[in-house]
Motif scaffolding. Sequence first.
Motif, short mmCIF file in Angstrom:
data_model
loop_
_atom_site.label_atom_id
_atom_site.label_comp_id
_atom_site.label_asym_id
_atom_site.label_seq_id
_atom_site.Cartn_x
_atom_site.Cartn_y
_atom_site.Cartn_z
N ILE A 13 11.28 18.30 4.69
CA ILE A 13 11.16 17.61 5.97
C ILE A 13 11.34 16.12 5.72
O ILE A 13 11.47 15.68 4.59
N ASP A 14 11.36 15.33 6.78
CA ASP A 14 11.48 13.88 6.60
C ASP A 14 10.24 13.36 5.88
O ASP A 14 9.11 13.56 6.36
N LEU A 15 10.44 12.75 4.75
CA LEU A 15 9.31 12.26 3.98
C LEU A 15 9.01 10.82 4.35
O LEU A 15 9.91 10.02 4.57
N LYS A 16 7.72 10.51 4.43
CA LYS A 16 7.33 9.14 4.82
C LYS A 16 6.46 8.54 3.72
O LYS A 16 5.24 8.63 3.75
N PRO A 17 7.09 7.93 2.73
CA PRO A 17 6.30 7.31 1.65
C PRO A 17 5.54 6.09 2.15
O PRO A 17 5.94 5.46 3.14
N LEU A 18 4.46 5.78 1.46
CA LEU A 18 3.68 4.58 1.77
C LEU A 18 3.76 3.64 0.57
O LEU A 18 2.76 3.31 -0.04
N SER A 19 4.99 3.23 0.25
CA SER A 19 5.17 2.44 -0.97
C SER A 19 4.37 1.15 -0.95
O SER A 19 3.93 0.66 -1.98
N ASN A 20 4.18 0.61 0.23
CA ASN A 20 3.42 -0.64 0.33
C ASN A 20 1.94 -0.36 0.63
O ASN A 20 1.32 -1.03 1.44
N TYR A 21 1.40 0.66 -0.05
CA TYR A 21 0.03 1.09 0.26
C TYR A 21 -0.98 -0.02 0.07
O TYR A 21 -2.02 -0.04 0.70
N GLN A 22 -0.66 -0.99 -0.82
CA GLN A 22 -1.65 -2.04 -1.09
C GLN A 22 -1.86 -2.95 0.10
O GLN A 22 -2.90 -3.58 0.22
N GLU A 23 -0.86 -3.00 0.98
CA GLU A 23 -1.01 -3.85 2.16
C GLU A 23 -1.57 -3.07 3.33
O GLU A 23 -1.79 -3.62 4.40
N MET A 24 -1.78 -1.80 3.12
CA MET A 24 -2.20 -0.97 4.26
C MET A 24 -3.71 -0.81 4.27
O MET A 24 -4.40 -1.07 3.28
N ASP A 25 -4.15 -0.39 5.41
CA ASP A 25 -5.57 -0.09 5.58
C ASP A 25 -5.92 1.08 4.64
O ASP A 25 -5.16 2.04 4.51
N LYS A 26 -7.08 0.96 3.99
CA LYS A 26 -7.47 2.02 3.08
C LYS A 26 -7.57 3.37 3.78
O LYS A 26 -7.20 4.41 3.24
N ALA A 27 -8.09 3.33 4.98
CA ALA A 27 -8.26 4.58 5.72
C ALA A 27 -6.93 5.28 5.91
O ALA A 27 -6.84 6.51 5.86
N GLN A 28 -5.90 4.49 6.07
CA GLN A 28 -4.57 5.04 6.28
C GLN A 28 -4.08 5.74 5.01
O GLN A 28 -3.48 6.80 5.06
#
Lengths: 359, 677
Positions: B127-142
């Motif tokens: 399926i369409d994959l959605k990586p979170l490569s910039n996880y460090q800038e994201m909310d931890k909960a996310q």
Amino acid sequence: MKFALASSPHQRVNRDTGQIMRMVCYAALPGIAMQCWFFGMGVLVHLLIASATAVATEALILELRKKDFERAVKDCSALLTALLIAVSIPPFAPWWITVIGTVFAIGVVKQLYGGLGFNLFNPAMAAYVMLLVSFPVQMTAWLPPQSLAEQSHNLMDAISIIFSGFTTEGYSISQLRVDVDGVTLATPLDAVKTGLTQGKTVSETLGLSIFNGATGIGWFAVNAAFLLGGLFLLQQRVISWHMPISMLAGLALTASFFYLLDSDQYSSPWFHLFSGGAMLGAFFIVTDPVSGSTTRNGRLIFGAAIGIWVYIIRQWGGYPDAIAFAVLIMNMAVPLIDYYTQPRTYGHRSNSSNKGARR
Amino acid sequence: MAITPLSVEDIFDRLKRGKRWDFPGGVHPAEHKTLSNQSEIARVKLADKLYIPLKQHIGVEGELQVSVGQKVLKGQPLTHSAHPFAVPVHASTSGTVVDIAPQVAAHPSGLSELSVVIEPDGIDQWIDLKPLSNYQEMDKAQVVEAICDAGISGLGGAGFPSHIKAQPGKNVEFLVINGVECEPYITSDDRLMREHAWQIRQGIDVLVHLLAPRHVIIAVEDNKPEALDALSVACRDASNYLVCDVATKYPAGGEKQLVQVLTGREVPGQGLPIDVGVIMYNVGTCFAIADAIFSGKPLVERVVTLTGGALNKPHNVWAPLGTPVEHLLSVAEYQPGKQASPRVIMGGPMMGFTVTDARVPVVKITNCLLVPSVDEVRNDNAEQPCIRCSACADACPASLLPQQLYWHSKAAELDKAQDYNLFDCIECGACAYVCPSEIPLVQYYRQAKADIRNQRDEKDKAERAKRRFEARKARLEAEQQAREEKHRKAAEARKQAMQNKDTDKSARVSDAIARAKAKKQQTENVTEPVAETQPKNAAVAAAIARAKAKRAAQTDAEKKPEATVQPSPAHNHESDNDDAESAAQRKQRQIAAAVARAKAKKQQGQDVNKTTPAQHKSDEAGNNEQQSEQDIQRQAESKQQRIAAAVARAKAKKANRQQAQNTSDSDDVTEEKNSQS
């Protein structure tokens, strides 16, 4: 496809009860060899009598109890008991001593309590005590080392005297016990005890012909051989070090204390460690798992207490040796020791796991 | 040394210096690891069908998102749930959902679990994959949510949902990455660490971002030098990451044991590692987290060690979740001839369980399929008596007394078993491994634990039922009380209302009583004067005669109580009774009247005063009256022969009556009472 089901673990050590018992038997061989060398072949004859009686008794009672006796006999625990009885009694004691003792050990002390694993007392030692109390003359008729005895004896003599009371040349056991000077020779422990009652110091007694400086002739070698066998068992991890070491330590420390107090009245710890059944007791009798303590600290307490009891009875009791009595006394204390020496369970604070938090 | 007072830095320094703590007990089973760790993790061709159970972790299963016949893509979630303890499962490949039904589960019980059966289409399309490569800038909960959505639960064996551990709410001193893999035979983590150390490192970085631990300890048993090297290289640049070798001893990889080995701390009896500042993740989980965050790939495959003497080609494979055991067996060239009976162990030889069916699927916690040859496994049913050798106690890593647990478990003395801390047993199997009597100790403990849990459940159930019952009882009682209260209030209100009227009512009542009394008085006054005011006694005699006649008639008429028909002022209903008299009675009365008239004539001039009281008395009782009558009759008989016939008749009647005297007397009284009341 139908799969076989089993519960984990699926792997196990390649050592079962029978193997352990057999290894203990093998480890006793050097000691038995030394006994043969110094005190004649009698021990082998008794070993045969005891083994046959033990296996027959075990099989008979298991048959009566409708259990699988073949498997039980294969675990060799009865053989080990027979071996311990055979090496404990004097080599030229009459055959019925061994038979009575073995039947008592297997039939009463072991099987009447529920068989292997359920007996409260060490079967061999309970039998030994029963025999010693019932037949004190036969049970204390130890021979002097062959080198000191006036009459020499061989295997045929041993068989003959065990079954008829006389050697092939017609000597009785009391005749065999005298030395070239016609004096009846006692065991080293007996000699020291008798010497003390006659007002002799320990060192004076040690000057007797049966002694070889610090220990009795023959007895030192027998004890050393059993020590060797014991070290083999330790190395093979058949027994844990806790009980034998603590027993020997208990005996040696108590002996040292009194020896330092008065070396005329009290024998040296060295003498105690290599006299009588000290090494046999430490590595082959005290280590009986069934009637001993099961916790780590409990085993230390159990062993040390036996060592102390041995010294007390040897020194102040009515009998020359005391392994059997000491073991039986501590057998009785095992449930108490086990209860109070429960280890602290992982993640629990107090030692008394009994009061540990329940879910 | 319950809890060492060492600080976090002290502990870390100690580890850096190469010092470790030890845990008590433990065993050294033959490792057999080289059997399977010599080749790279292989890709295998897809099985014909994948059986994906909806629940592959500790917690609850999610809601189905697909239906039979639906096309799914690789990585498409099959379940979804808002429950915090639920993690989704995903399609392990693209294909068609051909069935959704209970299928035999990867569980020792062999029970069925609801599973999605997928027939692969061979395209293996993501399926369409959605990586979170910039996880460090994201909310931890996310990030945590992404881990949850990737379906990641602990790959080490317990299957605890990873996202829950990723939000501990407590200060994390040590993040421990568990690469110990202490069970014999298993090499899946070993191979993963050797081949994918960098990706494991990435996963650790994500966890460090989420947990902010003081230090990171990556623990690997010292029998895996290649893995140690690979991880050391991967973690070289991070100063607070420490790759630790741990002495090879089973079960060093147990969570509690590893905490003890690394930190000297002990996880409290009923607690979690976080209670001593530790969070632990398996290396496989770290790898999966990295997959989820950096590639957006959910957990759809894992490394499975295929090993054992009955496999021709033991090695590690990437097994899509849901791959049935039989498929992997064929991949590793299973040799049934090398086994006494087919036996496949899921997991290692110490803690693994035998699978019940060839269709059992690989799930998230499946790290190994062990197919031992006949000489590699213990002989079942070889149990012998316990000789109390305590080898088990020496082997127990939790310092329990397995032998005592065994006695009490066997005897079903569950309380005592709990006194010996049965529930601190981690079922590592070290005790049963060393037991010379081949007693399946762990099985006894499992049984006892299950029994205790059942009992507890029963008790809880009973407790709930009791509470329900008591609540109901209380409710009913409250309702009853409320009802009674209402009634009482209503009654009081009525009483109150009545009391208001009572004054005039009681006055009326007393008035009525007074009136009645007065009336009675009157009637009495009326009768007495009559008797007294008849100087010639004719009237009296007539009355007597009437009374006599009446009584006679009554006796004839089946002992009808005379008193009731007596003309008495106290009896107001007399007339009623009179009406009821039959014609025969009337006739008799006439006769009696005739007799009386005769008597009266004869008695003229005589003092008849005493008849009056007799008459009065007769109102009350028959006997007196009877006497007076006899007197009169006697006089009449002696003086008047002419009326002898009549007298005789009267006598006969009297005789009759006298016979019935006793009964009628008592009847009189009762009847009188009745009538009065």
